[in-house]
Scaffold this active site. Structure first.
Site, PDB file in Angstrom:
ATOM      1  CG  ASP A   3     -17.301  48.847 -60.784  1.00  0.00           C
ATOM      2  OD1 ASP A   3     -17.896  47.819 -60.410  1.00  0.00           O
ATOM      3  OD2 ASP A   3     -17.834  49.972 -60.813  1.00  0.00           O
ATOM      4  CD  GLU A  20       4.913  51.054 -68.802  1.00  0.00           C
ATOM      5  OE1 GLU A  20       5.643  51.262 -67.801  1.00  0.00           O
ATOM      6  OE2 GLU A  20       4.244  51.944 -69.360  1.00  0.00           O
TER       7      GLU A  20
END
Length: 546
Positions: A210, A268
């Protein structure tokens, strides 16, 4: 109907470029406990429906603990579910269900600001020398007591609020109750990365960031100059926020290294990201934030969330992004929880079913990852919410010229029953009678419905790499016609032509000479030689001549 598990291969390089995102606004999706507010178990209950559309990623607007002054975009605990929406166990069950039917879950990360009730802010405002004293943006007043500069809040007025505890101003780019975090402090950055890891460990597949260009501010607190070209995409023209060139309060260069840190963490977990960009030149920021393969995977702006629906305007947005981007990727949205529904904004009052079908096909033919907003697959129009029932503080502030965001946030209508089957209680916003008439269950058995078309067109598009990964170019056409070509290596080029208007059109387009009309897209339109004939809101797809 449940989607097959092999829609998009998660192992394909940049698989998200072939994907389609579906946005869920939790408060308004489905209420399972009768309190009138949607919840996470409600999302879980409707995941089969979402999967049946053929989409791949479910973006869920904030469900975190919050005082709800901005309906979840003011977060008081980044690592827990607000009891209004359920529990962490409910969230885990939703993830498990989604993954079992081939859907990925993307969560909303609101990093630029917190709620004033967040423990971080409570500590920060308690004194000028506590461990979190510089976790937020604080400033002494000007000599005359005024704020330190002219920065403005998107939601109206100065973006500075006086705090009597510290006898300083704090920055808030949105509501007064949403204090701005100080991203120049590395501890703030790490705290957010740690909170994000909490959700990635629970199986989250991606994030929607956002206000992704609001993280950093100018540490010298220099005032913004007047705008040369007023921004009317991010805010409406009744909001003075658009009168400034926002070069010091957002879109700062320091944001790029942070986005790189964020990408390392996401990598990751093989998770993807999409950033919301509201800027004076949003297309340039989108290109910058997605360039190089080491920041955001995708970005979107408000540039197609505006009242303007002309072929020239749409073409300009896509072409300008393509001209600026260096390996990055856009996500084109025509509707979300912040703007008037596209059926009304672009289609006008009483927009016909044909309009919704054509706009969906047009959106899914642009180069980029499409993002659909809940209810748009049902052709929901903007709901009429009277002033006395408004909940959105943004709309209350700028009423009546700007009515806020409640009209696009009203609850989903699932059935033709009272309140559309959304709740057994009193809905937090009224359910639109128009939506009940177009409810999912009402459309389910209708082969000509907007819902049926959405499923059919998405399935058709998925088989065409030209429309998912291909290059794009546009042809010169008269308004209101948008014509484009998509090309992918080893595949025949596809030409697509759309009539954005409510009257039939007939015109010459040399590029369609010898093109072979495609089958299966279910929109009306014909080509003879170089002559294209499209009914109101019609479209035509064809394989280009070799």
């Amino acid at each position: 109907m449940t989607k097959q598990l092999t829609q998009v291969s998660p192992h394909a390089k940049d698989w998200y470029r072939e994907a389609i995102i579906y946005q869920v606004y939790p408060r308004s999706f489905l209420d399972t406990n009768g309190d009138g507010i949607g919840d996470i178990p409600g999302i879980t209950a409707k995941l089969d429906y979402i999967a049946s559309l053929g989409v791949d990623i479910v973006w869920i607007s904030p469900y975190f603990k919050s005082p709800m002054k901005d309906f979840g975009y003011d977060i008081s605990d980044y690592c827990d579910v607000d009891p209004m929406f359920g529990t962490l166990a409910d969230f885990d069950a939703m993830i498990a269900k989604a993954h079992s039917i081939g859907l990925k879950i993307m969560i909303d990360q609101v990093m630029a600001h917190t709620a004033e009730e967040h423990p971080w802010f409570k500590e920060s405002r308690s004194s000028r020398d506590n461990p979190k004293s510089d976790w937020y943006v604080w400033s002494d007043p000007a000599p005359d007591g005024n704020p330190p500069n002219n920065w403005m809040s998107v939601f109206g007025g100065s973006s500075w609020q006086w705090d009597t505890r510290r006898r300083q101003y704090y920055l808030h780019n949105f509501l007064v109750s949403q204090p701005q975090l100080n991203f120049h402090n590395p501890q703030v950055q790490q705290a957010h990365l740690d909170a994000l890891r909490f959700w990635l460990e629970r199986g989250v597949d991606g994030i929607r960031l956002d206000a992704s260009n609001f993280h950093f501010h100018d540490p010298e607190l220099r005032s913004n100059p007047p705008a040369v070209n007023r921004d009317t995409a991010t805010v409406s023209d009744v909001n003075p926020y658009g009168m400034q060139a926002h070069i010091y309060d957002k879109s700062r260069p320091e944001n790029l290294p942070f986005l790189q840190k964020l990408r390392v963490l996401l990598n990751e977990y093989q998770a993807v990201s999409i950033g919301e960009v509201g800027a004076d030149d949003s297309l340039a920021v989108m290109a910058e934030y997605t360039a190089g393969g080491d920041k955001l995977h995708m970005a979107y702006s408000f540039n197609l969330l505006v009242p303007t629906c002309s072929s020239h305007y749409i073409r300009k947005q896509v072409e300008q992004f393509e001209a600026r981007v260096k390996g990055g990727w856009a996500s084109w949205s025509v509707g979300n929880h912040d703007v008037q529904r596209v059926a009304t904004r672009w289609g006008g009052p009483g927009a016909p079913k044909a309009f919704a079908k054509m706009i969906l096909a047009m959106q899914l033919s642009l180069k980029g990852t499409p993002c659909l907003y809940q209810g748009d697959e049902l052709a929901f129009a903007e709901a009429d919410v009277p002033f006395e029932l408004l909940q959105d503080p943004y709309g209350i502030t700028f009423w009546p010229e700007f009515k806020g965001r409640d009209g696009c946030r009203t609850p989903m209508a699932w059935t033709g029953a009272a309140d559309g089957g959304f709740t057994t209680g009193k809905p937090w916003l009224p359910v639109s009678p128009d939506h009940i008439a177009k409810a999912a269950a009402v459309q389910e058995g209708d082969a000509e419905s907007s819902l049926a078309f959405t499923r059919k067109f998405i399935a058709w598009r998925r088989k065409l790499p030209q429309l998912t990964r291909g290059a794009i170019e546009f042809f010169d056409t008269p308004e209101p016609v948008l014509a484009l070509r998509r090309d992918a290596d080893g595949e025949r080029g596809i030409i697509a032509v759309f009539n954005l208007g409510g009257e039939p059109v007939s015109f010459t387009l040399p590029q369609v000479a010898g093109a072979e009309q495609m089958e299966g897209y279910d929109l009306p339109g014909t080509v003879e030689g170089t002559q294209v004939q499209l009914p109101a809101f019609g479209a035509w797809f064809g394989y280009a001549r070799a």
